[in-house]
Design a protein around this motif. Structure first.
Motif, PDB file in Angstrom:
ATOM      1  N   PRO A 178      34.152 117.581  13.823  1.00  0.00           N
ATOM      2  CA  PRO A 178      33.367 117.420  15.056  1.00  0.00           C
ATOM      3  C   PRO A 178      34.076 118.002  16.280  1.00  0.00           C
ATOM      4  N   VAL A 179      33.284 118.592  17.151  1.00  0.00           N
ATOM      5  CA  VAL A 179      33.826 119.180  18.381  1.00  0.00           C
ATOM      6  C   VAL A 179      33.470 118.251  19.537  1.00  0.00           C
ATOM      7  N   VAL A 180      34.492 117.826  20.292  1.00  0.00           N
ATOM      8  CA  VAL A 180      34.278 116.888  21.405  1.00  0.00           C
ATOM      9  C   VAL A 180      34.888 117.459  22.693  1.00  0.00           C
ATOM     10  N   THR A 181      34.620 116.768  23.797  1.00  0.00           N
ATOM     11  CA  THR A 181      35.213 117.186  25.075  1.00  0.00           C
ATOM     12  C   THR A 181      36.630 116.609  25.178  1.00  0.00           C
ATOM     13  N   TYR A 218      42.667 119.104  17.575  1.00  0.00           N
ATOM     14  CA  TYR A 218      43.118 120.478  17.829  1.00  0.00           C
ATOM     15  C   TYR A 218      42.391 121.033  19.048  1.00  0.00           C
ATOM     16  N   ALA A 219      43.145 121.392  20.093  1.00  0.00           N
ATOM     17  CA  ALA A 219      42.534 122.010  21.280  1.00  0.00           C
ATOM     18  C   ALA A 219      42.006 123.386  20.897  1.00  0.00           C
ATOM     19  N   PRO A 279      40.270 127.264  21.995  1.00  0.00           N
ATOM     20  CA  PRO A 279      40.425 128.231  23.095  1.00  0.00           C
ATOM     21  C   PRO A 279      39.374 128.049  24.200  1.00  0.00           C
ATOM     22  N   ASP A 280      38.178 127.541  23.846  1.00  0.00           N
ATOM     23  CA  ASP A 280      37.121 127.389  24.867  1.00  0.00           C
ATOM     24  C   ASP A 280      37.230 126.075  25.647  1.00  0.00           C
ATOM     25  N   GLY A 281      38.323 125.322  25.427  1.00  0.00           N
ATOM     26  CA  GLY A 281      38.508 124.088  26.190  1.00  0.00           C
ATOM     27  C   GLY A 281      38.000 122.845  25.474  1.00  0.00           C
ATOM     28  N   SER A 282      37.226 123.028  24.412  1.00  0.00           N
ATOM     29  CA  SER A 282      36.771 121.859  23.653  1.00  0.00           C
ATOM     30  C   SER A 282      37.878 121.420  22.684  1.00  0.00           C
ATOM     31  N   VAL A 283      37.618 120.345  21.952  1.00  0.00           N
ATOM     32  CA  VAL A 283      38.633 119.816  21.036  1.00  0.00           C
ATOM     33  C   VAL A 283      37.971 119.540  19.685  1.00  0.00           C
ATOM     34  N   LYS A 284      38.644 119.981  18.616  1.00  0.00           N
ATOM     35  CA  LYS A 284      38.142 119.696  17.270  1.00  0.00           C
ATOM     36  C   LYS A 284      38.876 118.479  16.726  1.00  0.00           C
ATOM     37  N   LEU A 285      38.127 117.539  16.178  1.00  0.00           N
ATOM     38  CA  LEU A 285      38.752 116.404  15.507  1.00  0.00           C
ATOM     39  C   LEU A 285      38.743 116.681  14.003  1.00  0.00           C
TER      40      LEU A 285
END
Ligand SMILES: Cc1cc2nc3c(=O)[nH]c(=O)nc-3n(C[C@H](O)[C@H](O)[C@H](O)COP(=O)(O)OP(=O)(O)OC[C@H]3O[C@@H](n4cnc5c(N)ncnc54)[C@H](O)[C@@H]3O)c2cc1C
Length: 342
Positions: A247-250, A267-268, A270-276
């Motif tokens: 999932p991609v979160v803010t 995992y941060a 490159p577009d500023g979002s975060v992958k869990l």
């Protein structure tokens, strides 16, 4: 209307999906050239049926019998079609096995796809979810593809931008869904090859083999070894690889979760979002190794759902829903399945 195409009716799909679940297709047709697709387009009965384009069946969950026409893509052929100062261009037909194609490129001295070794399935399905592993997605080496469009009856070429690749996503899951059959894919393999060693698993495996200056073949061998250790072999226990996308979160959502779960893997981007890590979330909910009927969660990797023998697709879908509900309740994060449900 009668037709001369070798259509088989009430056809079992059990051996054509890596979950190994039983489901049958109302109609089934092997596709060995684009002519078959043109014949289907002209056949008023066949073209009116719901359609499923099938490759290796390693990213689908058959939850019921399919009430339409399964087009099983088996078009073959691999060739080097062009080269320039930057790249060698290799085209593979949609029905080629992905891993064998990767090995073909490496045997011809062409690096680039080695991190994607041993991913099951066909070349034609690879662009559908922009397959990825160990720091590479096919979009990184993709040049173009040819497709047959059932709406127009025409063959069309799409370039990278037109495929609209995203994380496990492409135009084929949206505008071209149920409409396009990928016929072949062309890759641009770089003349100036550089190893992609972004993943610690890969560097650790190479270090264990005392390899300091890896070739593309070395990386492929390392990836094959890692995957063989980590993932269940569908020939032994039915599965479709990772069942959920990460999932991609803010960053705000991540920070709030980290307050409660300081160990949470993230995992941060490159577009500023975060992958869990979906596997970590599922593991925290206690699902790893669990069994529900004949379906289960793999012992060594919570992200992989398995058929322990005789599970139905509906049973696996129920297990997936229970996992999603638990993760949503505990983390307020919605897990999205990676395989296509039918
Ligand atoms: C053990 C295991 C490990 C895996 N590891 C990974 C991984 O590391 N990374 C990853 O990204 N995926 C992984 N997967 C998922 C799977 O291998 C890929 O999604 C693969 O591309 C699916 O190929 P397939 O031919 O089996 O597709 P299928 O399951 O047959 O089809 C998948 C989708 O693509 C469509 N499709 C298939 N062929 C065509 C075509 N020619 N034209 C148009 N549409 C088509 C189908 O209609 C369906 O919607 C794994 C699966 C397994 C079982």
């Amino acid at each position: 209307m009668t037709h001369s195409l070798p259509v088989q009716y009430n056809f079992s799909l059990r051996d054509l999906n890596t979950f190994g679940v039983q489901a049958s297709a109302h109609a089934y047709l092997p596709v060995t050239s684009v002519d078959t697709l043109q014949d289907v387009k002209r056949d008023t009965d066949l073209v009116a049926m719901p359609r499923l384009v099938l490759g290796g069946g390693s990213n689908i969950l058959l939850t019921r019998d399919f009430p339409g026409l399964v087009l099983h893509v088996g078009i073959k052929g691999i060739e080097i079609v062009d080269e320039d100062a930057d790249a060698t261009y290799v085209r593979a037909a949609a029905g080629e096995n992905w891993h064998q194609f990767v090995q073909w490129t490496l045997a011809h001295g062409l690096g680039g796809l080695e991190n994607l070794s041993l991913i099951p399935g066909s070349v034609g399905a690879a662009p559908i979810q922009n397959i990825g592993a160990y720091g590479i997605e096919i979009k990184d080496l993709f040049h173009s593809l040819t497709l047959f469009d059932f709406e127009t009856g025409e063959q069309t070429t799409l370039n990278k931008a037109e495929c609209m690749f995203g994380y496990r996503d492409s135009v084929f899951k949206h505008r071209l869904r149920d409409r396009a059959v990928v016929l072949d894919v062309t890759f641009a393999l770089p003349k100036q090859w550089q190893p992609n060693l972004r993943y610690a698993d890969v560097t650790n495996e190479l270090a264990a083999r005392s390899i300091t200056q890896p070739t593309a073949q070395d990386i492929s061998a390392a990836v094959i070894a890692i995957r063989t250790r980590k993932l269940p072999d569908p020939a032994v226990i039915g599965n479709a690889g990772s069942f959920f996308k990460n999932p991609v979160v803010t960053t705000a959502q991540r920070d709030a979760l980290l307050q409660r779960y300081p160990q949470m893997v993230n995992y941060a981007q490159p577009d500023g979002s975060v992958k869990l890590a979906a596997g970590w979330l599922i593991d925290q909910c206690g699902w790893k190794g669990k069994t529900a009927g004949a379906a289960g969660v793999y012992e060594n990797q919570a992200l992989v759902l398995v058929n322990r023998g005789g599970a139905s697709g509906a049973e696996i879908a129920q297990l997936a829903a229970a996992i999603q509900a638990d993760v949503a309740q505990r983390f307020d994060v919605q897990l999205e399945p990676e395989p296509i449900f039918l």
